[in-house]
Design an enzyme around this catalytic site. Structure first.
Site, short mmCIF file in Angstrom:
data_model
loop_
_atom_site.label_atom_id
_atom_site.label_comp_id
_atom_site.label_asym_id
_atom_site.label_seq_id
_atom_site.Cartn_x
_atom_site.Cartn_y
_atom_site.Cartn_z
N GLY A 288 17.97 28.68 1.59
CA GLY A 288 17.21 28.01 0.54
C GLY A 288 18.11 27.37 -0.50
N GLU A 289 17.49 26.47 -1.27
CA GLU A 289 18.18 25.80 -2.38
C GLU A 289 17.26 25.85 -3.59
OE1 GLU A 289 21.12 24.38 -2.56
OE2 GLU A 289 21.79 24.09 -0.49
N GLY A 290 17.87 26.00 -4.77
CA GLY A 290 17.08 26.02 -5.99
C GLY A 290 17.87 25.45 -7.14
N GLY A 291 17.27 25.47 -8.33
CA GLY A 291 17.93 24.94 -9.51
C GLY A 291 19.19 25.71 -9.86
N PHE A 292 19.21 27.01 -9.51
CA PHE A 292 20.38 27.83 -9.81
C PHE A 292 21.51 27.57 -8.83
CE2 PHE A 292 22.87 31.76 -9.54
CZ PHE A 292 23.10 32.03 -10.88
N SER A 294 22.51 27.73 -4.23
CA SER A 294 22.13 27.99 -2.85
C SER A 294 21.82 29.47 -2.64
CB SER A 294 23.26 27.57 -1.90
OG SER A 294 23.57 26.20 -2.07
N ASP A 407 8.11 29.50 -15.22
CA ASP A 407 8.31 28.64 -14.06
C ASP A 407 7.51 29.15 -12.87
OD1 ASP A 407 9.30 26.42 -12.76
OD2 ASP A 407 11.19 27.35 -12.19
#
Length: 615
Positions: A288-292, A294, A407
């Site tokens: 997964g990928e997110g704002g923080f 990988s 969020d």
């Protein structure tokens, strides 16, 4: 002649030829009568109360095996599992209730206090939250064990006045203040002082410091010296700021002042960078990928699967968010919140370690990549919605101080191997104002497009109702199977909220329901969810409900749906055609009120729940 054998309880029958008879004896039949003692009945009041307790527990524990076994008379011929019964004045009464280690959650049933002859109550090692019910003054309760739960409110002071109560064990409720009211200390009650000790014995407080070779016990003085050394190293390394929380190996020690040092009961392990690289095989599998940054799949030495979130150099979420999530998750634990297992802060790397959620996110399942997408039936969607709502309710009613997630979205609702929903990603979360503060917090606006509360966006004033708005969008996603924002659709369909609102007002729900679940839901259950979503996305926060109200609506919807499913199964078992499976339940329609205006608030859904008791 029949003679009983006293040793083994058998009967010996001897047939003798009658004197003068020609033929031998003949026996066509014989009858044996045995006198049984009168079987007493269970006191009817206790029967009614026991059934109420079972029903109240089932509301939050539909699949619990113990509760499923509770049927018939609670005491006769054999007591229900966990119940203890005794004869009393010609009947049988319930005198003890032991539901320890029964995997129960939700509130402690208030009906328990109505068991007039209950002497022993053991609810330890469960996930009960909320508070202990009030017991009447005539109660004969002698001991109560509520250790190892998630209770958030102090025991009622009325317990002191119970004439027979002698023992009260309440340790290992990490959200319960260990300092009871002074009146408890002055009473005759024997307690465990709230200490987290599985055997209920009293020990001196210790600090557990995890090291590579095992665990050692240190005194408080040694711990303080260790903290001081660690703080000095942090200053030299330019590490974390000198804030309220400092990390020592795999536990967080809070230093709110020079004179007040306390150790949190939730241990967060500190991983080395080498152990992280070994667990992830040097970041081999990206999940997964997110704002923080990988997220990678990993496996700890003991075999536990984990998700390792690594902050990227380009991340918009910096050290502040890393510390924020680390600090918050060191305080809170709930079945519907993703727990933090550990962290790594080494060589400018900031890494968080969580349990691996094998079923991905709600977003993946609804409309994510084709490889991750899998149709969710309506009961499963409803169960996921309820789990996420309970997680948010827990945050909003946290005993220490209400927490606002900031969020809430479908990609932050993760699903474990049992499809249990767990709210994740607390990098933007903030504490709500305490008593004496203003009712809102003025902050830089944070959130995700499509989920953002319009009132929060325009005023920059944050409250728990901002989370409620975002959750309303999630409910619409669950109902429609659509993204909250998609600019590749026609202009009037870009925003899910704007597209769905006219259909909600016109009560045309069938036109927005996800085609993959049409015909597969109970109409009343669907309408309850839609009404909840509609009230959540009100433009004005004042007309939105609290999460406690949403949880109740979703619980009712799930009960309706489950009952309908059982009813349909019974019809199917009688040979009813599958093509007519939902013909009965789909006929019912419940009128949906128009979107409320400021002059017409929702009378039920906006009722504010009673605030949690102060710690």
């Amino acid at each position: 002649m029949i003679t009983p054998n006293e040793s083994n309880g058998s009967l010996n029958m001897t047939l003798v030829k009658a004197s003068g008879g020609v033929f031998g004896p003949i026996c066509n039949a014989y009858e044996i009568l045995q006198v049984h003692p009168w079987v007493k009945e269970t006191n009817q009041k206790d029967v009614d109360v026991a059934l109420n307790v079972r029903n109240e527990l089932l509301a939050s524990n539909q699949e619990n095996e113990l509760l499923k076994s509770w049927s018939g008379d609670p005491c006769l011929p054999n007591p229900w599992h966990g119940l203890g019964c005794e004869p009393y004045n010609g009947s049988v009464i319930i005198t003890s209730l032991d539901l320890s280690s029964s995997e129960l959650q939700g509130s402690i049933p208030p009906s328990i206090a109505e068991l007039a002859k209950l002497k022993t109550l053991n609810l330890s090692y469960n996930c009960f939250n909320g508070s202990i019910p009030e017991f009447p003054a005539f109660s004969v309760l002698e001991s109560m064990d509520i250790r190892h739960n998630q209770l958030t409110r102090q025991p009622p002071e009325s317990l002191i006045s119970l004439p027979h109560l002698e023992l009260l064990y309440y340790g290992c409720n990490c959200y319960l203040d260990k300092k009871l009211q002074p009146s408890f200390n002055e009473s005759r009650l024997r307690t465990d002082s709230g200490r987290c000790d599985s055997e209920g014995r009293t020990h001196k407080p210790v600090i557990v410091i995890g090291v590579a070779c095992g665990s050692f016990l240190f005194t408080i003085v040694v711990g303080i010296v260790f903290v001081c050394i660690y703080r000095r190293r942090l200053r030299h390394r330019g590490g974390f700021d000198n804030k309220e929380q400092h990390m020592v190996e795999n536990i967080l020690i809070y230093l709110p002042s020079k004179d007040d040092i306390s150790t949190k009961s939730i241990a967060i392990e500190k991983f080395t960078l080498a152990s992280i690289e070994a667990a992830t095989e040097k970041y081999k599998t990206l999940i997964g990928e997110g704002g923080f940054g990988s997220v990678f799949h990993g496996m700890l030495l003991e075999g536990q699967e984990v998700a390792v979130k690594v902050r990227s150099a380009e991340s918009t979420q910096g050290t502040r968010e890393f510390e924020n999530e680390l600090n918050l998750l060191s305080e809170i634990r709930h079945e519907n919140l993703v727990p933090l297992l550990g962290y790594c802060s080494e060589n400018d790397q900031q890494i968080l370690v969580y349990p691996f959620m094998s079923n991905g996110s709600l977003q993946d399942r609804l409309y994510g990549d084709a490889a991750k997408r899998k149709t969710l039936d309506w009961p499963t969607r409803l169960s996921i919605a309820l789990g996420a709502a309970r997680g948010l309710q827990y945050l909003h009613t946290f005993a220490g101080r209400c927490i606002i997630h900031r969020d809430v979205k479908s990609s932050n609702i993760l699903l474990d191997h049992t499809m249990c929903a767990k709210v994740a990603d607390f990098g933007f979360s903030k504490y709500a104002p305490q008593e004496g503060d203003s009712g809102v917090i003025s902050l830089e606006v944070r959130g995700t497009a499509g989920y953002l509360d319009p009132e929060y966006y325009t005023t920059q004033q944050l409250s728990v109702k901002s989370d409620v708005f975002s959750f309303g969008v999630v409910l619409l996603e669950i109902v429609t199977g659509r993204e909250p924002l998609n600019i590749h659709r026609p202009r009037n369909e870009w925003s899910l909220v704007e597209w769905a609102t006219p259909y909600l007002r016109d009560q045309k729900i069938d036109e927005i329901v996800d085609p993959s679940i049409r015909g597969g839901y109970h109409a009343e259950a669907m309408w309850r969810v839609v009404e909840a979503a509609q009230s959540c996305i009100e433009t004005s926060a004042a007309y939105r409900p609290f999460m406690a109200n949403i949880v109740r609506e979703l619980e009712d919807a799930l009960i309706i749906e489950n009952n309908a499913s059982e009813y349909m199964k019974s019809i199917d078992s009688l040979g009813t055609s599958n093509s007519n499976r939902f013909s009965v339940v789909m006929d019912k329609r419940i009128a949906l009120p128009p979107m409320s205006t400021p002059s017409e608030p929702l009378s039920i859904m906006t009722q504010q729940p009673s605030p949690p008791q102060p710690r």
